[in-house]
Design a protein around this motif. Structure first.
Motif, PDB file in Angstrom:
ATOM      1  N   GLU A 138      -8.592  10.825  66.224  1.00 46.45           N
ATOM      2  CA  GLU A 138      -9.654  10.403  67.384  1.00 46.45           C
ATOM      3  C   GLU A 138     -10.672  11.400  67.346  1.00 46.45           C
ATOM      4  N   SER A 192     -12.559  13.138  63.099  1.00 45.06           N
ATOM      5  CA  SER A 192     -11.981  12.394  61.902  1.00 45.06           C
ATOM      6  C   SER A 192     -11.732  13.095  60.567  1.00 45.06           C
ATOM      7  N   ARG A 203      -2.574  10.512  65.432  1.00 48.52           N
ATOM      8  CA  ARG A 203      -3.401   9.539  65.735  1.00 48.52           C
ATOM      9  C   ARG A 203      -4.604  10.369  66.518  1.00 48.52           C
TER      10      ARG A 203
END
Length: 467
Positions: free
Chosen positions: A72, A75, A68
């Motif tokens: 962030e 991408s 994750r």
């Protein structure tokens, strides 16, 4: 692989990290290793990482948290998740967050190599897309191409634009000299000042000097008031003299003085006017031949040719034709309100065989014509202007030369702008399955997917087809 790539291996088990290294032995990779999620995040932030392999079970932040965070930060990062757990929920979550693939331990080296190769290919496609976007943004979509000739022009523009040097643009009619002049001005320090364009061929010799240098009242019949010339109007900016080979001897002498001293007199006046103008000139003539025939001043030629940019005819840079044609198609698709996406095979084959005597301008007009008459999403040969399709071309030899370009275009997949990543992925899988006749094992091989990865995607593909 032409350049070295960096892989970040994230796993708390030293043997597992060694397995990944072993799988990629002999390839041009640099390796970074992390034992914890926190260490991995720190390394990813500090280095330019191309591919990440990440174990799910890590001390501290687990693999899903690391994924994750990576997404962030970047991408389009290529992340492959590895786990000893056969947990469907975790796999779904990883793919939802943007993981490229999800492999279970013990890792099969061949499968890992395939997935890593696919990750690198995806990275290269992303870099090519980003370069395309930079090119379009930098050159406002006016100059496009990937041929060595166009790359050299991009380089010269980048180097010459910030200077005040004169630039001579040479090349056949329709090769894009006007667009290059526009880009040089746009990238110069004079971009907030005017760019004044003069077509020397369209003005009679009797009016050219007045048009360029201005005149005073009474200078000639019809001169009822003082008038600024194009040089004065371009003061502080750029003057583009197109077809400069058509300039008269008197105008050439006046131009030489301006380039040397920055001074001019209006026609019929003895008052000296100082101007600060950068001159860009263009011609489709051989100026050296004109010099030999005493039609062009040699000293002016060298003043103009401080920097020279030659634009090759389109027939000599055929690899740019599909790019240019697709760009024009997108433009005219929008203007006509149609959903045109691509060209039929025989259209691309014809484009690559046709000699394009009118160069880029002729190609643009042909695509515009085709967009008006095309039905459906693809342009066919029948949509092209008759005056070019009935012209004989040496298709056999040119088709042999261009086979590689055609094959590359045919084997490409058009993804409409605005598609989600998931839609794009499903379309690629669907078309690959069509290409291999529905053979799922062969499709997985072509796509660089493990069979389990392909099968996980098939239910979504079926849902998409039903909707």
């Amino acid at each position: 692989m032409s350049i070295r790539r960096t892989i970040l291996i994230i796993d708390d088990d030293a043997d597992s990290r060694e397995v990944v290294r072993e799988a990629l032995e002999g390839k041009q990779f640099d390796f970074l290793e992390a034992k914890t999620g926190e260490e991995a995040i720190e390394l990813f932030t500090a280095h330019d990482i191309d591919v990440v392999t990440c174990d799910i079970m890590l001390p501290g932040a687990d693999g899903i948290e690391v994924l994750r965070h990576i997404k962030e930060v970047k991408s389009d990062a290529q992340v492959i998740m590895l786990t000893g757990l056969n947990a469907v929920d975790t796999a779904v979550e990883a793919m939802r967050l943007g993981a490229l693939d999800y492999l279970t331990k013990p890792i099969r080296l061949k499968e890992l190599r395939v997935v890593i190769d696919r990750a690198i290919q995806q990275k290269e496609l992303t870099e090519e897309r980003d370069e395309w976007r930079r090119q379009v943004a930098r050159y406002s979509g006016r100059l496009l191409g990937k041929s060595p000739a166009m790359k050299r022009i991009f380089h010269i523009i980048e180097q010459a634009a910030p200077t005040r040097s004169t630039v001579l643009l040479t090349g056949e009619t329709g090769t894009g000299k006007d667009q290059v002049a526009q880009e040089i001005h746009e990238q110069s320090r004079r971009s907030n000042k005017p760019l004044i364009k003069v077509d020397c061929a369209s003005l009679p010799e009797s009016l050219l000097e007045s048009e360029l240098f201005g005149h005073v009242r009474g200078a000639f019949t019809g001169a009822f008031k003082d008038r600024k010339g194009r040089f004065e109007l371009a003061d502080g900016g750029t003057l583009f003299l197109n077809e400069i080979g058509e300039m008269s001897a008197g105008a050439q002498q006046r131009l030489l003085r301006i380039l040397q001293d920055g001074e001019l007199e209006r026609v019929g006046s003895n008052t000296t006017i100082h101007v600060d103008v950068r001159v860009l000139a263009a011609t489709n003539k051989d100026l050296q031949q004109c010099i030999a025939e005493n039609k062009f001043r040699e000293d002016l030629y060298y003043r103009l040719r401080v920097v020279q940019i030659h634009l090759a005819p389109l027939r000599e840079r055929r690899e740019d034709i599909p790019i240019l044609a697709q760009s024009f198609l997108e433009r005219y698709s929008e203007e006509t309100g149609k959903e045109l996406q691509q060209f039929d095979h025989d259209v691309i084959e014809f484009f690559l065989s046709y000699p394009w005597p009118g160069n880029v301008r002729e190609l643009q007009h042909a695509v515009e014509h085709a967009a008006i008459f095309a039905q459906g999403r693809a342009v066919t040969l029948h949509n092209l202007p008759e005056e070019i399709t009935r012209m004989p071309v040496s298709s056999v030899s040119r088709a042999q030369d261009s086979a590689q370009i055609i094959e590359k275009y045919e084997n490409s997949i058009v993804i409409p702008i605005g598609s989600t990543l998931e839609d794009a992925e499903l379309e690629i899988i669907r078309l690959t399955l069509e290409k291999v006749g529905g053979n799922k094992e062969e499709a997985a091989r072509v796509l660089g997917l493990s069979r389990s990865s392909l099968y996980r995607r098939l239910p979504k593909l079926a849902q998409n087809d039903e909707s």
